[in-house]
Design a protein around this motif. Structure first.
Motif, PDB file in Angstrom:
ATOM      1  N   ILE A  35       0.849  -1.181   0.000  1.00 11.45           N
ATOM      2  CA  ILE A  35       0.000   0.000   0.000  1.00 11.45           C
ATOM      3  C   ILE A  35       0.897   1.247   0.000  1.00 11.45           C
ATOM      4  O   ILE A  35       1.832   1.343   0.801  1.00 11.45           O
ATOM      5  CB  ILE A  35      -0.912   0.022   1.243  1.00 11.45           C
ATOM      6  N   VAL A  36       0.618   2.185  -0.905  1.00  8.06           N
ATOM      7  CA  VAL A  36       1.387   3.430  -0.987  1.00  8.06           C
ATOM      8  C   VAL A  36       0.419   4.613  -1.041  1.00  8.06           C
ATOM      9  O   VAL A  36      -0.768   4.455  -1.311  1.00  8.06           O
ATOM     10  CB  VAL A  36       2.310   3.438  -2.235  1.00  8.06           C
ATOM     11  N   GLU A  37       0.934   5.827  -0.775  1.00  4.32           N
ATOM     12  CA  GLU A  37       0.078   7.009  -0.747  1.00  4.32           C
ATOM     13  C   GLU A  37      -0.535   7.298  -2.110  1.00  4.32           C
ATOM     14  O   GLU A  37      -1.693   7.697  -2.204  1.00  4.32           O
ATOM     15  CB  GLU A  37       0.874   8.222  -0.265  1.00  4.32           C
ATOM     16  N   ASP A  38       0.234   7.124  -3.171  1.00  6.01           N
ATOM     17  CA  ASP A  38      -0.248   7.391  -4.525  1.00  6.01           C
ATOM     18  C   ASP A  38      -0.621   6.070  -5.183  1.00  6.01           C
ATOM     19  O   ASP A  38       0.260   5.264  -5.494  1.00  6.01           O
ATOM     20  CB  ASP A  38       0.844   8.093  -5.344  1.00  6.01           C
ATOM     21  N   PRO A  39      -1.909   5.797  -5.403  1.00  6.65           N
ATOM     22  CA  PRO A  39      -2.301   4.512  -5.994  1.00  6.65           C
ATOM     23  C   PRO A  39      -1.651   4.231  -7.341  1.00  6.65           C
ATOM     24  O   PRO A  39      -1.442   3.079  -7.700  1.00  6.65           O
ATOM     25  CB  PRO A  39      -3.822   4.649  -6.134  1.00  6.65           C
ATOM     26  N   ALA A  40      -1.322   5.304  -8.081  1.00  6.43           N
ATOM     27  CA  ALA A  40      -0.713   5.118  -9.392  1.00  6.43           C
ATOM     28  C   ALA A  40       0.735   4.646  -9.291  1.00  6.43           C
ATOM     29  O   ALA A  40       1.334   4.253 -10.293  1.00  6.43           O
ATOM     30  CB  ALA A  40      -0.781   6.417 -10.194  1.00  6.43           C
ATOM     31  N   ALA A 136     -12.661  17.540   4.019  1.00  4.23           N
ATOM     32  CA  ALA A 136     -11.788  16.536   3.406  1.00  4.23           C
ATOM     33  C   ALA A 136     -11.492  16.896   1.948  1.00  4.23           C
ATOM     34  O   ALA A 136     -11.408  16.031   1.086  1.00  4.23           O
ATOM     35  CB  ALA A 136     -12.437  15.159   3.494  1.00  4.23           C
ATOM     36  N   GLU A 137     -11.330  18.210   1.690  1.00  4.59           N
ATOM     37  CA  GLU A 137     -11.120  18.657   0.316  1.00  4.59           C
ATOM     38  C   GLU A 137      -9.850  18.088  -0.302  1.00  4.59           C
ATOM     39  O   GLU A 137      -9.751  17.961  -1.517  1.00  4.59           O
ATOM     40  CB  GLU A 137     -11.073  20.184   0.265  1.00  4.59           C
ATOM     41  N   GLY A 138      -8.870  17.755   0.531  1.00  4.35           N
ATOM     42  CA  GLY A 138      -7.607  17.235   0.005  1.00  4.35           C
ATOM     43  C   GLY A 138      -7.621  15.754  -0.304  1.00  4.35           C
ATOM     44  O   GLY A 138      -6.594  15.200  -0.723  1.00  4.35           O
ATOM     45  N   ALA A 139      -8.754  15.093  -0.096  1.00  4.85           N
ATOM     46  CA  ALA A 139      -8.827  13.657  -0.405  1.00  4.85           C
ATOM     47  C   ALA A 139      -8.574  13.446  -1.893  1.00  4.85           C
ATOM     48  O   ALA A 139      -9.030  14.224  -2.737  1.00  4.85           O
ATOM     49  CB  ALA A 139     -10.185  13.101  -0.010  1.00  4.85           C
ATOM     50  N   TYR A 140      -7.859  12.378  -2.203  1.00 11.00           N
ATOM     51  CA  TYR A 140      -7.566  12.059  -3.601  1.00 11.00           C
ATOM     52  C   TYR A 140      -8.732  11.257  -4.174  1.00 11.00           C
ATOM     53  O   TYR A 140      -9.108  10.212  -3.638  1.00 11.00           O
ATOM     54  CB  TYR A 140      -6.273  11.253  -3.705  1.00 11.00           C
ATOM     55  N   VAL A 141      -9.301  11.755  -5.262  1.00 11.31           N
ATOM     56  CA  VAL A 141     -10.428  11.099  -5.912  1.00 11.31           C
ATOM     57  C   VAL A 141      -9.925  10.391  -7.157  1.00 11.31           C
ATOM     58  O   VAL A 141      -9.374  11.013  -8.072  1.00 11.31           O
ATOM     59  CB  VAL A 141     -11.530  12.114  -6.279  1.00 11.31           C
ATOM     60  N   GLU A 142     -10.104   9.071  -7.179  1.00  8.61           N
ATOM     61  CA  GLU A 142      -9.617   8.237  -8.279  1.00  8.61           C
ATOM     62  C   GLU A 142     -10.794   7.796  -9.146  1.00  8.61           C
ATOM     63  O   GLU A 142     -11.687   7.090  -8.689  1.00  8.61           O
ATOM     64  CB  GLU A 142      -8.903   7.003  -7.698  1.00  8.61           C
ATOM     65  N   ASP A 143     -10.792   8.237 -10.385  1.00 10.09           N
ATOM     66  CA  ASP A 143     -11.829   7.847 -11.338  1.00 10.09           C
ATOM     67  C   ASP A 143     -11.410   6.540 -11.986  1.00 10.09           C
ATOM     68  O   ASP A 143     -10.446   6.481 -12.739  1.00 10.09           O
ATOM     69  CB  ASP A 143     -12.005   8.941 -12.392  1.00 10.09           C
ATOM     70  N   LYS A 144     -12.166   5.469 -11.718  1.00  9.96           N
ATOM     71  CA  LYS A 144     -11.824   4.149 -12.240  1.00  9.96           C
ATOM     72  C   LYS A 144     -12.654   3.766 -13.462  1.00  9.96           C
ATOM     73  O   LYS A 144     -12.572   2.633 -13.936  1.00  9.96           O
ATOM     74  CB  LYS A 144     -12.021   3.090 -11.152  1.00  9.96           C
ATOM     75  N   GLY A 145     -13.475   4.678 -13.944  1.00  8.42           N
ATOM     76  CA  GLY A 145     -14.313   4.360 -15.080  1.00  8.42           C
ATOM     77  C   GLY A 145     -15.639   3.764 -14.669  1.00  8.42           C
ATOM     78  O   GLY A 145     -16.699   4.310 -14.949  1.00  8.42           O
ATOM     79  N   LEU A 146     -15.576   2.620 -13.984  1.00  8.91           N
ATOM     80  CA  LEU A 146     -16.786   1.960 -13.489  1.00  8.91           C
ATOM     81  C   LEU A 146     -17.016   2.227 -12.010  1.00  8.91           C
ATOM     82  O   LEU A 146     -17.992   1.751 -11.433  1.00  8.91           O
ATOM     83  CB  LEU A 146     -16.696   0.449 -13.710  1.00  8.91           C
ATOM     84  N   GLY A 149     -12.925   5.993  -6.382  1.00 10.12           N
ATOM     85  CA  GLY A 149     -12.269   5.749  -5.106  1.00 10.12           C
ATOM     86  C   GLY A 149     -11.930   7.063  -4.430  1.00 10.12           C
ATOM     87  O   GLY A 149     -11.373   7.967  -5.063  1.00 10.12           O
ATOM     88  N   ILE A 150     -12.267   7.189  -3.153  1.00 11.08           N
ATOM     89  CA  ILE A 150     -11.971   8.397  -2.378  1.00 11.08           C
ATOM     90  C   ILE A 150     -10.920   8.011  -1.340  1.00 11.08           C
ATOM     91  O   ILE A 150     -11.214   7.295  -0.377  1.00 11.08           O
ATOM     92  CB  ILE A 150     -13.239   8.939  -1.695  1.00 11.08           C
ATOM     93  N   HIS A 151      -9.688   8.467  -1.537  1.00  9.07           N
ATOM     94  CA  HIS A 151      -8.561   8.074  -0.696  1.00  9.07           C
ATOM     95  C   HIS A 151      -8.274   9.177   0.333  1.00  9.07           C
ATOM     96  O   HIS A 151      -8.090  10.338  -0.040  1.00  9.07           O
ATOM     97  CB  HIS A 151      -7.307   7.858  -1.542  1.00  9.07           C
ATOM     98  N   THR A 152      -8.181   8.820   1.606  1.00  6.14           N
ATOM     99  CA  THR A 152      -7.882   9.797   2.650  1.00  6.14           C
ATOM    100  C   THR A 152      -6.457   9.686   3.174  1.00  6.14           C
ATOM    101  O   THR A 152      -6.072  10.435   4.076  1.00  6.14           O
ATOM    102  CB  THR A 152      -8.865   9.642   3.827  1.00  6.14           C
ATOM    103  N   ARG A 153      -5.676   8.791   2.619  1.00  9.78           N
ATOM    104  CA  ARG A 153      -4.339   8.511   3.147  1.00  9.78           C
ATOM    105  C   ARG A 153      -3.432   9.733   3.160  1.00  9.78           C
ATOM    106  O   ARG A 153      -2.550   9.865   4.011  1.00  9.78           O
ATOM    107  CB  ARG A 153      -3.700   7.380   2.321  1.00  9.78           C
TER     108      ARG A 153
END
Length: 282
Positions: A35-40, A136-146, A149-153
């Protein structure tokens, strides 16, 4: 590698004895990749691909069953190359992305995917306002197409932000006919009607599995664990449940037969399973 009971050891011996009909299913994040901070930036641990190829010599099939998009996992894990090598042993690697909504295999090497669920675009348009309301404006929002994901890490108080967001995100998702899947400091919103348990059951039927081992680490893997357990109790397959443990998430520990220490422990488990099934196969 911690066997939780004598019965768990028997389950391990049972799947080894059924090696020629064994499917080994694995999550990606927290299981094959740290698990890492940046999913990419999540990548499979060095050497794991080689272990999967070794394991393919003696089992029926391998599967990566993940909440991530299949295309993303193929790239981050180098799984197309792993699939080619697995194919040289006459075996198949399956990648089931977005909880089984997307399907890829090393045989046809194309991703089959449905259309995005109704309501998802509306959810995304309303999400920024929700994040502002719950600080939580700084949460990373990941668009997966289907899915989304809302990441709070990355936030200053990741657990506090996760806890503040979970109920309002669930409320908005349910209003729009969507399903929420909490994870390790991530909240996923996706179409209802499928999960990793359904993906496991379809794969068992598709390949005619005699045994199924699933390795996971997170809440999203609970459905897969329960599916394998239920199939085992019904006598449909030999089954083994392996938890890649972490301090962040303990949901799978009580369900597991075997607990290992994160992705490094998963490597050790795969190495042992390859050695034990190879001995039986030989």
């Amino acid at each position: 590698m911690d066997f939780r009971s004598a019965e768990a050891e028997r389950h391990y011996e049972d799947v080894v004895a059924h090696a020629s009909g064994l499917v080994v299913g694995m999550d990606f994040d927290g299981t094959l990749a740290p698990i890492v901070e940046d999913p990419a930036a999540a990548t499979i641990l060095p050497g794991t691909g080689d272990l999967l190829v070794d394991l393919a010599e003696s089992v029926s099939a391998l599967a990566v069953i993940t909440g991530r998009p299949a295309r993303q996992v193929l790239a981050l894990g180098g799984l197309e190359e792993v699939g080619v090598a697995v194919g040289q042993h006459g075996r198949v690697l399956h990648v089931l992305g977005q909880y089984g909504n997307e399907r890829w295999s090393s045989v046809d090497r194309r991703i089959l995917s449905p259309q995005p669920p109704r309501g998802l675009s509306t959810f995304e348009s309303r999400l920024p306002g929700l994040l502002r309301r719950y600080d939580a404006e700084g949460a990373y929002v990941e668009d997966k197409g289907l899915a989304v994901g809302i990441h709070t890490r990355r936030l200053d108080d990741p657990r506090g932000a996760f806890d503040r967001l979970l109920d309002p995100v669930r409320g908005l998702a349910e209003e729009l006919g969507l399903q929420v899947e909490p994870g390790r400091l991530v909240i996923e919103v996706r179409a209802p009607g499928t999960d990793k348990g359904a993906a496991v059951r379809r794969l068992v039927e598709q390949v005619g599995a005699q045994a199924f081992c699933f390795v996971g680490d997170d809440l999203g893997d609970v459905a897969a664990f329960r599916a394998v357990r239920d199939l085992r109790e019904q006598g449909a397959v030999a089954g083994l449940l392996v938890c890649a443990g972490s301090p962040e998430e303990r949901a799978l520990v009580d369900l597991a037969d075997v607990v290992v220490d994160g992705p490094d422990g998963v490597q050790e488990f795969l190495r042992r399973l390859a050695a034990d099934t190879g001995v039986r196969a030989g």
